[in-house]
Design a protein around this motif. Structure first.
Motif, PDB file in Angstrom:
ATOM      1  N   SER A 180       0.885  -1.347   0.174  1.00 17.26           N
ATOM      2  CA  SER A 180      -0.135   0.002   0.134  1.00 17.26           C
ATOM      3  C   SER A 180       0.630   1.102  -0.422  1.00 17.26           C
ATOM      4  O   SER A 180       1.010   2.524  -0.153  1.00 17.26           O
ATOM      5  N   GLY A 181       2.429   0.983   0.267  1.00 15.26           N
ATOM      6  CA  GLY A 181       2.934   2.498   0.213  1.00 15.26           C
ATOM      7  C   GLY A 181       3.228   3.830  -0.261  1.00 15.26           C
ATOM      8  O   GLY A 181       3.450   4.644  -0.617  1.00 15.26           O
ATOM      9  N   PRO A 182       3.060   2.492  -2.277  1.00 14.74           N
ATOM     10  CA  PRO A 182       3.330   3.799  -3.016  1.00 14.74           C
ATOM     11  C   PRO A 182       2.177   4.947  -2.433  1.00 14.74           C
ATOM     12  O   PRO A 182       2.640   6.684  -3.054  1.00 14.74           O
ATOM     13  N   ALA A 183       1.215   4.458  -2.000  1.00 14.62           N
ATOM     14  CA  ALA A 183      -0.397   5.128  -2.020  1.00 14.62           C
ATOM     15  C   ALA A 183       0.081   6.605  -0.969  1.00 14.62           C
ATOM     16  O   ALA A 183      -0.290   7.601  -0.826  1.00 14.62           O
ATOM     17  N   TYR A 184       1.074   6.077  -0.080  1.00 10.57           N
ATOM     18  CA  TYR A 184       0.973   6.655   1.021  1.00 10.57           C
ATOM     19  C   TYR A 184       2.490   8.353   0.886  1.00 10.57           C
ATOM     20  O   TYR A 184       2.193   9.309   0.405  1.00 10.57           O
ATOM     21  N   ALA A 248       7.611  21.308  12.716  1.00  4.70           N
ATOM     22  CA  ALA A 248       6.366  21.068  12.681  1.00  4.70           C
ATOM     23  C   ALA A 248       5.791  19.856  11.798  1.00  4.70           C
ATOM     24  O   ALA A 248       4.647  19.904  12.113  1.00  4.70           O
ATOM     25  N   LEU A 249       7.081  19.130  11.218  1.00  2.10           N
ATOM     26  CA  LEU A 249       6.148  17.638  10.947  1.00  2.10           C
ATOM     27  C   LEU A 249       5.799  17.027  12.366  1.00  2.10           C
ATOM     28  O   LEU A 249       5.113  15.624  12.531  1.00  2.10           O
ATOM     29  N   GLU A 250       6.805  17.313  13.410  1.00  2.00           N
ATOM     30  CA  GLU A 250       6.536  16.314  14.792  1.00  2.00           C
ATOM     31  C   GLU A 250       5.154  17.056  15.447  1.00  2.00           C
ATOM     32  O   GLU A 250       4.077  16.279  15.723  1.00  2.00           O
ATOM     33  N   GLN A 251       4.719  18.055  14.720  1.00  2.00           N
ATOM     34  CA  GLN A 251       3.709  18.979  15.699  1.00  2.00           C
ATOM     35  C   GLN A 251       2.429  18.368  14.715  1.00  2.00           C
ATOM     36  O   GLN A 251       1.244  18.025  15.659  1.00  2.00           O
ATOM     37  N   GLY A 252       2.396  18.177  13.740  1.00  2.00           N
ATOM     38  CA  GLY A 252       1.250  17.564  12.760  1.00  2.00           C
ATOM     39  C   GLY A 252       1.195  15.615  12.762  1.00  2.00           C
ATOM     40  O   GLY A 252       0.173  15.195  12.750  1.00  2.00           O
ATOM     41  N   GLY A 253       1.876  14.992  13.638  1.00  2.00           N
ATOM     42  CA  GLY A 253       1.644  13.334  13.830  1.00  2.00           C
ATOM     43  C   GLY A 253       2.540  13.336  12.805  1.00  2.00           C
ATOM     44  O   GLY A 253       2.031  11.963  12.633  1.00  2.00           O
ATOM     45  N   LEU A 254       2.821  13.527  11.485  1.00  2.00           N
ATOM     46  CA  LEU A 254       3.815  12.761  10.286  1.00  2.00           C
ATOM     47  C   LEU A 254       4.476  11.699  11.113  1.00  2.00           C
ATOM     48  O   LEU A 254       2.924  10.488   9.799  1.00  2.00           O
ATOM     49  N   ARG A 255       5.050  11.368  12.210  1.00  2.00           N
ATOM     50  CA  ARG A 255       5.323   9.808  12.170  1.00  2.00           C
ATOM     51  C   ARG A 255       4.192   9.031  12.626  1.00  2.00           C
ATOM     52  O   ARG A 255       4.410   8.132  12.028  1.00  2.00           O
ATOM     53  N   ALA A 256       3.388   9.200  13.961  1.00  2.00           N
ATOM     54  CA  ALA A 256       2.660   8.596  14.304  1.00  2.00           C
ATOM     55  C   ALA A 256       1.232   7.753  12.820  1.00  2.00           C
ATOM     56  O   ALA A 256       0.738   6.597  12.655  1.00  2.00           O
ATOM     57  N   ALA A 257       1.667   9.066  12.094  1.00  2.00           N
ATOM     58  CA  ALA A 257      -0.227   8.781  11.122  1.00  2.00           C
ATOM     59  C   ALA A 257       0.898   7.726  10.050  1.00  2.00           C
ATOM     60  O   ALA A 257       0.250   6.842   9.341  1.00  2.00           O
ATOM     61  N   MET A 259       2.648   5.952  10.692  1.00  2.00           N
ATOM     62  CA  MET A 259       3.017   3.896  11.758  1.00  2.00           C
ATOM     63  C   MET A 259       1.382   3.125  11.200  1.00  2.00           C
ATOM     64  O   MET A 259       1.513   2.520  11.613  1.00  2.00           O
ATOM     65  N   ASP A 260       0.890   4.733  11.353  1.00  2.00           N
ATOM     66  CA  ASP A 260      -1.059   4.457  11.828  1.00  2.00           C
ATOM     67  C   ASP A 260      -1.507   3.412  10.475  1.00  2.00           C
ATOM     68  O   ASP A 260      -2.971   2.677  10.510  1.00  2.00           O
TER      69      ASP A 260
END
Length: 275
Positions: A180-184, A248-257, A259-260
């Protein structure tokens, strides 16, 4: 070991985007288009497959037409219709065929139970960048598949990018990450392009810069073998622009998003298999 593909004939059951991507990769490398065939009920899909793979490809709307002469059969239909396709295919497939499923979620045991006893089955989770030779595929072997079968399919898939062998228990995770990763990645490129437009760049230039940046960063990870965090630190100067952006990316939750997203896709793949 150098593989010999001269005697191999490859049939695709389903001529959609993923089948087209794989067949195009094969045809660019070891396999002549005349050794490739595809079956699909959609005339539009068949025509797209033929256009992408090249003259000499055999296309049909009837499974038996393409399976009878094949040595390798790729099952490239959607998981939701796989069992109906297998029922139709059961009169054509024999233990002499090597059957390769690229359907997400459907376990080898279920595939093998719907084929003649002793049929060699391999399960693969590829992704659409196979179309441009930059795919990522996970491979798992069924109980009757031989080491030679696995090597053959691995070599074939390496014509379209990276291919690695995994225990089947990890294929749902491969689906969640690279399947699914290409969509991300496309969504990230779109968002970066939007950001570029917001700060004044023309849309076409912003999209090119965003796509090339992700391409280059990925190539650095693969070529250097260095941890992404180490490479990230190499771009990040004290008090500079990049650390402000990373904050800014950390505040936006990019990493967690992200992973989810991998987890959600993995869970859905398991649900498809269970269903």
């Amino acid at each position: 070991m150098q593989m010999n593909f001269d005697d191999e004939k490859i049939a695709f059951i389903g001529a959609g985007q993923m089948a087209t991507a794989l067949a195009s990769g094969f045809a660019r490398s070891f396999v002549l288009p005349t050794a490739i065939s595809a079956c699909d009920p959609s005339e539009e899909a068949r025509e797209r497959f033929l256009s992408a793979v090249g003259d000499g490809v055999k296309i049909s709307g009837v499974m038996g037409d393409v399976v009878s002469d094949a040595t390798i059969v790729f099952l490239a239909v959607k998981p939701q219709v796989m069992f109906a396709a297998l029922e139709e295919l059961s009169t054509s497939v024999t233990p002499d065929h090597l059957v390769v499923s690229i359907a997400a979620g459907i376990p080898l045991k279920q595939l093998e139970s719907r084929m003649p006893s002793g049929t060699r089955v391999i399960r693969v989770m590829p992704n659409t960048p196979c179309l441009v030779g930059k795919g990522a595929s996970g491979i798992s072997a069924g109980k009757h598949a031989t080491p030679g079968d696995v090597e053959l399919i691995t070599t074939l898939l390496q014509t379209a990018g990276l291919a690695e062998v995994f225990p089947e228990s990890l294929l749902d995770a491969v689906t969640g990450l690279s399947g699914s990763g290409p969509a991300y990645a496309f969504q990230i490129i779109e968002a970066l392009s939007d950001g570029g437009v917001k700060v004044g760049l023309p849309r076409a230039a912003a999209t090119r810069l965003a796509a090339q940046t992700l391409l280059g960063a990925a190539e650095m990870v693969l070529r250097t073998g260095r941890h992404p965090a180490e490479l990230k630190d190499g771009v990040t100067s004290p008090g500079g622009t990049t650390i402000a952006a990373l904050h800014a990316l950390e505040q936006g939750g990019l990493r967690a998003a992200l992973m989810d997203a991998v987890e959600a896709s993995t869970v859905r793949s398991r649900e498809l298999g269970a269903g």
